[in-house]
Design a protein around this motif. Structure first.
Motif, PDB file in Angstrom:
ATOM      1  N   ARG A  42      30.696 -41.075 -72.606  1.00  0.00           N
ATOM      2  CA  ARG A  42      29.917 -39.840 -72.529  1.00  0.00           C
ATOM      3  C   ARG A  42      29.563 -39.377 -73.927  1.00  0.00           C
ATOM      4  NH1 ARG A  42      31.260 -34.615 -73.456  1.00  0.00           N
ATOM      5  NH2 ARG A  42      33.511 -35.008 -73.326  1.00  0.00           N
ATOM      6  N   GLN A  50      21.815 -38.065 -61.359  1.00  0.00           N
ATOM      7  CA  GLN A  50      22.738 -39.183 -61.269  1.00  0.00           C
ATOM      8  C   GLN A  50      22.078 -40.314 -60.489  1.00  0.00           C
ATOM      9  OE1 GLN A  50      26.343 -38.056 -59.277  1.00  0.00           O
ATOM     10  NE2 GLN A  50      27.519 -39.767 -60.044  1.00  0.00           N
ATOM     11  N   SER A  55      21.440 -31.601 -63.609  1.00  0.00           N
ATOM     12  CA  SER A  55      22.237 -32.828 -63.629  1.00  0.00           C
ATOM     13  C   SER A  55      21.600 -33.839 -62.689  1.00  0.00           C
ATOM     14  CB  SER A  55      23.679 -32.540 -63.196  1.00  0.00           C
ATOM     15  OG  SER A  55      24.454 -33.719 -63.191  1.00  0.00           O
ATOM     16  N   THR A  79      27.772 -35.953 -75.755  1.00  0.00           N
ATOM     17  CA  THR A  79      27.250 -34.598 -75.618  1.00  0.00           C
ATOM     18  C   THR A  79      26.654 -34.156 -76.954  1.00  0.00           C
ATOM     19  OG1 THR A  79      28.840 -33.988 -73.913  1.00  0.00           O
ATOM     20  CG2 THR A  79      27.840 -32.194 -75.147  1.00  0.00           C
ATOM     21  N   THR A 136      22.802 -31.502 -74.133  1.00  0.00           N
ATOM     22  CA  THR A 136      22.401 -32.716 -73.419  1.00  0.00           C
ATOM     23  C   THR A 136      23.628 -33.591 -73.213  1.00  0.00           C
ATOM     24  OG1 THR A 136      20.212 -32.646 -74.449  1.00  0.00           O
ATOM     25  CG2 THR A 136      20.877 -34.711 -73.425  1.00  0.00           C
ATOM     26  N   ASN A 137      23.842 -34.003 -71.976  1.00  0.00           N
ATOM     27  CA  ASN A 137      24.970 -34.872 -71.636  1.00  0.00           C
ATOM     28  C   ASN A 137      24.448 -36.192 -71.080  1.00  0.00           C
ATOM     29  OD1 ASN A 137      27.413 -33.089 -71.993  1.00  0.00           O
ATOM     30  ND2 ASN A 137      26.228 -31.817 -70.575  1.00  0.00           N
ATOM     31  N   LYS A 138      24.899 -37.283 -71.666  1.00  0.00           N
ATOM     32  CA  LYS A 138      24.565 -38.626 -71.184  1.00  0.00           C
ATOM     33  C   LYS A 138      25.868 -39.367 -70.910  1.00  0.00           C
ATOM     34  CE  LYS A 138      22.317 -38.888 -74.969  1.00  0.00           C
ATOM     35  NZ  LYS A 138      21.594 -39.336 -76.168  1.00  0.00           N
ATOM     36  N   VAL A 156      24.827 -43.958 -63.825  1.00  0.00           N
ATOM     37  CA  VAL A 156      24.424 -43.357 -65.095  1.00  0.00           C
ATOM     38  C   VAL A 156      23.977 -41.940 -64.772  1.00  0.00           C
ATOM     39  CG1 VAL A 156      23.798 -45.499 -66.249  1.00  0.00           C
ATOM     40  CG2 VAL A 156      22.080 -44.280 -64.897  1.00  0.00           C
ATOM     41  N   SER A 157      24.188 -41.045 -65.715  1.00  0.00           N
ATOM     42  CA  SER A 157      23.838 -39.644 -65.469  1.00  0.00           C
ATOM     43  C   SER A 157      23.264 -39.017 -66.725  1.00  0.00           C
ATOM     44  CB  SER A 157      25.070 -38.857 -64.995  1.00  0.00           C
ATOM     45  OG  SER A 157      26.090 -38.882 -65.979  1.00  0.00           O
ATOM     46  N   TRP A 158      22.471 -38.002 -66.490  1.00  0.00           N
ATOM     47  CA  TRP A 158      21.856 -37.239 -67.574  1.00  0.00           C
ATOM     48  C   TRP A 158      21.845 -35.779 -67.162  1.00  0.00           C
ATOM     49  CZ3 TRP A 158      17.554 -34.028 -67.858  1.00  0.00           C
ATOM     50  CH2 TRP A 158      17.106 -33.700 -69.147  1.00  0.00           C
ATOM     51  N   GLY A 159      22.231 -34.927 -68.066  1.00  0.00           N
ATOM     52  CA  GLY A 159      22.228 -33.498 -67.780  1.00  0.00           C
ATOM     53  C   GLY A 159      21.693 -32.702 -68.951  1.00  0.00           C
ATOM     54  N   PHE A 160      21.047 -31.609 -68.640  1.00  0.00           N
ATOM     55  CA  PHE A 160      20.511 -30.730 -69.682  1.00  0.00           C
ATOM     56  C   PHE A 160      20.796 -29.287 -69.287  1.00  0.00           C
ATOM     57  CE2 PHE A 160      17.087 -28.129 -71.545  1.00  0.00           C
ATOM     58  CZ  PHE A 160      17.270 -28.439 -72.885  1.00  0.00           C
TER      59      PHE A 160
END
Length: 845
Positions: free
Chosen positions: A428, A326, A324, A430, A401-403, A342-346
């Motif tokens: 968000r 941020q 994650s 996903t 993937t989360n944006k 803004v955030s991005w997670g994988f």
């Protein structure tokens, strides 16, 4: 009716009041460190919160108490932890299972690497990477609505919070495990500092543990007349596990503060959990056909004839990773405050596994049902009776993937003392994919068949030690020999691929999903000093596109489904301070619980085993594209008395009224035909919506540091909490049942000591019985039994910068138990892990 009674002496509380202002002034002048500081920080977080919050905070050198997040949270009221192989994994809040609770990292949803649930396994994340854990039990409008029980917010540390120009911390420990005499290791390192307006912090954590667990796993108890225990399972299974778990984590923060009114930050966390599992399992189907069973006159045992046996070996590798990142900022300009990020997670899952199955024989079995851990012993069974039946190779992968983007705007208003108005928006998206490939190979023609006695495939005996009973597995499959044999024969006449079953299993469990959530809110807090009122309204729109496969007429067909729904969620919080050290709260909130991702897939997973007589046994797990989300209307009332620094007495009541709760329907069918194939026995599960439900509970908490006592006694302190919960879930055809995963009783207590160079704590946690799954009738329901843990820690500060410690876990050798039909003697799971001991050192400079 279950009853729990507790009492707390008023002597300690009265002593604080009798000591007067002078004693209070002495307490204020103390330099607080270690676990006392951690407790005081957590209490301040709870006290100052606008909503209903409990917290765990790091101590003065940034440490949380336990090795993973789940086990840290267990010390809070109304928190239940589900353990897997002796480690805390899933967290329930107020009787609500983990899949319905939200987990965020600095306010950003973490998601989940698993393909079968929204429940984040919290053993993936090391507790040493975090500065604070928050449990938001009554959310405000600026928080995500997902989370029927609540939201767990993981807060990383800020370099500016450490109040040091430079920091370096090291912690290392090595352990000893009784069961397999192995030596687990764990270590973490933190480096950071502040230079001018810039600050940076880096944390690295590593742990590795090789261990063993043994278990007994009977299946499908049912009522049998004449049996003293009231019924029989269809089989006995005993199992030996050996596991190698490794956890690696990295957390980092870079912050820039050009002024006291502005902050820019980049935050990141990456964590990977891996597990190598080896499992040997022996099974005797001694009561699958009651016509072959003869009971003794007392109904406590008997003889079963023509019994088939099975031996299987399973090897599995699991890799779960979470990342994650941020990027955001905070600004204050007069009465205005702006936050945006803004955030991005994988998240990723890799899970290949193999299983070899040998079965056969027509043994005569003596069984004794008198002890809790019953026995079934074959008289005339040999390895040559167990013929190769099936090899399954499975490869499951998942990606998520989360944006997300968020914007919050707050303005202080000139009403009362700390009043403000706040608006914000969040979006968000996903994207989740799951691919499960399963290839099945079966025995060949008669001339090409082989048994466990052939080709050197049988290994040495193994003991399954459960404390009150020890079973001997005589028909162990040698791992090296069977892998070499498989490599030489796979796809040949001895191991023939089942093309039709492999094709369906390669596709039916696959799915891909896109979930978009768009949210906006407005809220206002009117603070008149002693009384504050926080009111808000949140709107969330959810859009879902699901792509999967469906089996129809022997043909696998792709299917796409879409859905959308909107939720309008009013929230109201009232906070009243009738005196300086008392806070009264009441809240009215709305939350939702979206269906688990795989519950929405159009297809399912079918597992098929061919019996010696040519009939089939199967397990079918299907999705349900028509599921509705949980929707909950929540009521909270609590009173908190902060009678001394580090001291707290609180009581809180809550009610959750839930519409369309989802439950797991489970039944075993016989003589059923599915897609042209007839199954002698088919175990079927599917998620379904119930009508409605309600969860009610009472939370009590007490904590005190006895600093007012003389001498050595002033180092002591105690904390404890107890939660009573009750619930109803209205299930079609079954009436009112308890909520799944809801324990009637949760309680914990801790005796701690901190004086001079010594710190110590003795902790006990009790998680009460809870329903696990709902069947077609009462006899088919399954339950988790009570689970208790006793741990102890002692540390000694050799210098101001070096500390040595001892950590003792599971001192009572607690077993994990599950049972069926509400009868604790109808065991379906009994696992043992034994004790673990650690010694270690921590240093800072």
């Amino acid at each position: 009716m279950r009853r729990f009674t507790t009492s707390v002496s008023g002597l300690a509380l009265a002593s604080v009041l009798a000591a007067g202002p002078a004693a209070a002034q002495q307490v204020d002048e103390l330099v607080v460190t270690g676990q006392r500081l951690s407790q005081q920080r957590a209490i301040e977080t709870k006290r100052e919160a606008l909503g209903v919050v409990d917290a765990i905070s790091a101590d003065d050198i940034g440490r949380l108490a336990d090795k993973n997040v789940a086990e840290n949270l267990e010390r809070l009221p109304a928190i239940g932890v589900a353990y897997d192989q002796g480690e805390g994994r899933y967290v329930s809040i107020r009787g609500t299972p983990s899949a319905l609770n939200n987990v965020t990292l600095n306010g950003v949803e973490v998601g989940n690497p698993d393909g079968d649930s929204r429940a984040l396994p919290l053993d993936v994340i090391s507790g040493q990477l975090l500065g604070r854990l928050e449990v938001l039990k009554a959310v405000t409008a600026d928080r995500d609505a997902q989370g029927i029980g609540g939201t767990i917010n993981l807060v990383t540390q800020s370099p500016f919070d450490l109040r040091q120009d430079r920091i370096a911390q090291l912690r290392a420990q090595v352990g000893y495990q009784e069961f397999n005499e192995k030596f687990p290791v764990q270590g973490d390192l933190t480096l950071g500092g502040v230079v001018g307006n810039w600050g940076a912090l880096l944390g690295v954590s590593y742990s590795q543990r090789k261990y063993r667990s043994d278990g007994l796993f009977p299946d499908d108890w049912r009522t049998v007349p004449g049996v003293a225990r009231g019924g029989l399972p269809i089989n006995l299974k005993y199992t030996n596990y050996t596991l190698d778990r490794e956890r690696i984590g990295v957390s980092g923060t870079v912050e820039y503060k050009p002024s006291d009114d502005s902050r820019f930050y980049v935050r990141g966390l990456w964590s990977r959990f891996t597990e190598d599992e080896y499992r040997q399992r022996f099974r005797l189907d001694f009561a699958s056909n009651l016509a072959n069973v003869t009971l003794n006159s007392a109904g406590t045992g008997g003889v079963a004839r023509n019994v088939e046996a099975r031996q299987d070996l399973r090897t599995e590798y699991k890799e779960k990773s979470i990342s994650s990142f941020q990027l955001g900022a905070e600004h204050e300009r007069g009465p205005w405050r702006i936050e945006y990020d803004v955030s991005w997670g994988f998240n990723e899952l890799i899970e290949p596994n193999e299983l070899w199955l040998f079965r056969g024989g027509a043994a005569t079995v003596d069984f004794d049902m008198q002890p809790l851990l019953y026995t079934a012993t074959p008289r005339n069974l040999a390895a040559s009776d167990l013929g190769f039946r099936q090899y399954t190779v499975q490869d499951e992968t998942g990606e998520e993937t989360n944006k997300a983007a968020r914007f919050d705007l707050r303005r202080d208003i000139d009403v009362g003392e700390d009043s403000f108005f706040k608006i914000g928006a969040k979006i968000r998206e996903t994207d989740k994919k799951f691919d499960g490939r399963t290839d099945i190979y079966e025995r060949g023609t008669t001339a090409n068949r082989f048994t466990l006695a052939d080709f050197g495939l049988q290994g040495p005996n193994m003991d399954v030690s459960l404390g009150k009973a020890t079973y001997v597995s005589q028909f162990v499959i040698d791992e090296d020999a069977i892998k070499a044999f498989t490599a030489a024969n796979l796809g040949g006449p001895r191991m023939v691929r089942n093309n039709s079953t492999s094709l369906s299993n390669d596709t039916l469990s696959d799915y891909s999903l896109t979930e978009r959530v768009m949210a906006g809110y407005a809220m206002a807090n009117i603070d008149f000093g002693a009384v504050s009122l926080l009111a808000g309204w949140r709107v969330e729109r959810t859009e879902t596109d699901v792509r999967g496969f469906l089996l129809s007429g022997g043909v696998v067909k792709p299917v796409t489904r879409s859905g959308e729904y909107s939720d309008f969620l009013p929230n109201l919080h009232l906070r009243w301070e009738p005196r300086e050290d008392v806070v009264v709260r009441t809240a009215y909130t709305h939350t939702i619980g979206r269906p688990q991702y795989p519950q929405l897939r159009p297809g399912g997973l079918l597992t098929v085993v061919t019996n010696p007589n040519g009939t089939l046994d199967g397990e079918l797990s299907e999705g349900n594209v028509d599921l509705k989300p949980f929707r909950s209307e929540n009521f909270d009332l609590s009173v908190e008395w902060y009678f001394a620094p580090g001291g707290l007495v609180s009581a809180g009541a809550f009610v959750k009224r839930i519409e369309d709760p989802i439950f797991s329907f489970r039944e075993t069918q016989t003589g059923v035909t599915l897609d042209g194939r007839t199954f002698a026995r088919l175990a079927y599960t599917q998620p379904r919506n119930a009508e409605d439900g309600e969860i009610r509970g009472l939370e009590l908490q007490y904590q005190q540091q006895f600093t007012f006592l003389p001498g050595l006694w002033s180092g002591f302190g105690v904390s404890g909490n107890v939660t009573f919960t009750d619930s109803e879930l209205t299930v079609p055809g079954r009436g009112d049942l308890p909520f799944l995963g809801q324990s009637d009783l949760l309680w914990g207590a801790q005796l701690f000591y901190q004086k001079g160079r010594i710190e110590a704590a003795l902790s006990y946690h009790h998680t009460g019985k809870a329903p696990q799954s709902i069947g077609s009738n009462t006899d088919a329901d399954t339950f988790d039994d009570d689970y208790r843990r006793l741990n102890a820690k002692v540390s000694y500060a050799v210098t101001d910068r070096i500390e040595v410690f001892v950590d003792l876990q599971n001192l009572t050798d607690e077993k994990l138990r599950e049972y069926q039909a509400g009868r604790e003697d109808w065991l379906t799971n009994y696992e043992r892990y034994k004790r673990t001991y650690y010694v270690g050192l921590s240093a800072r400079w």
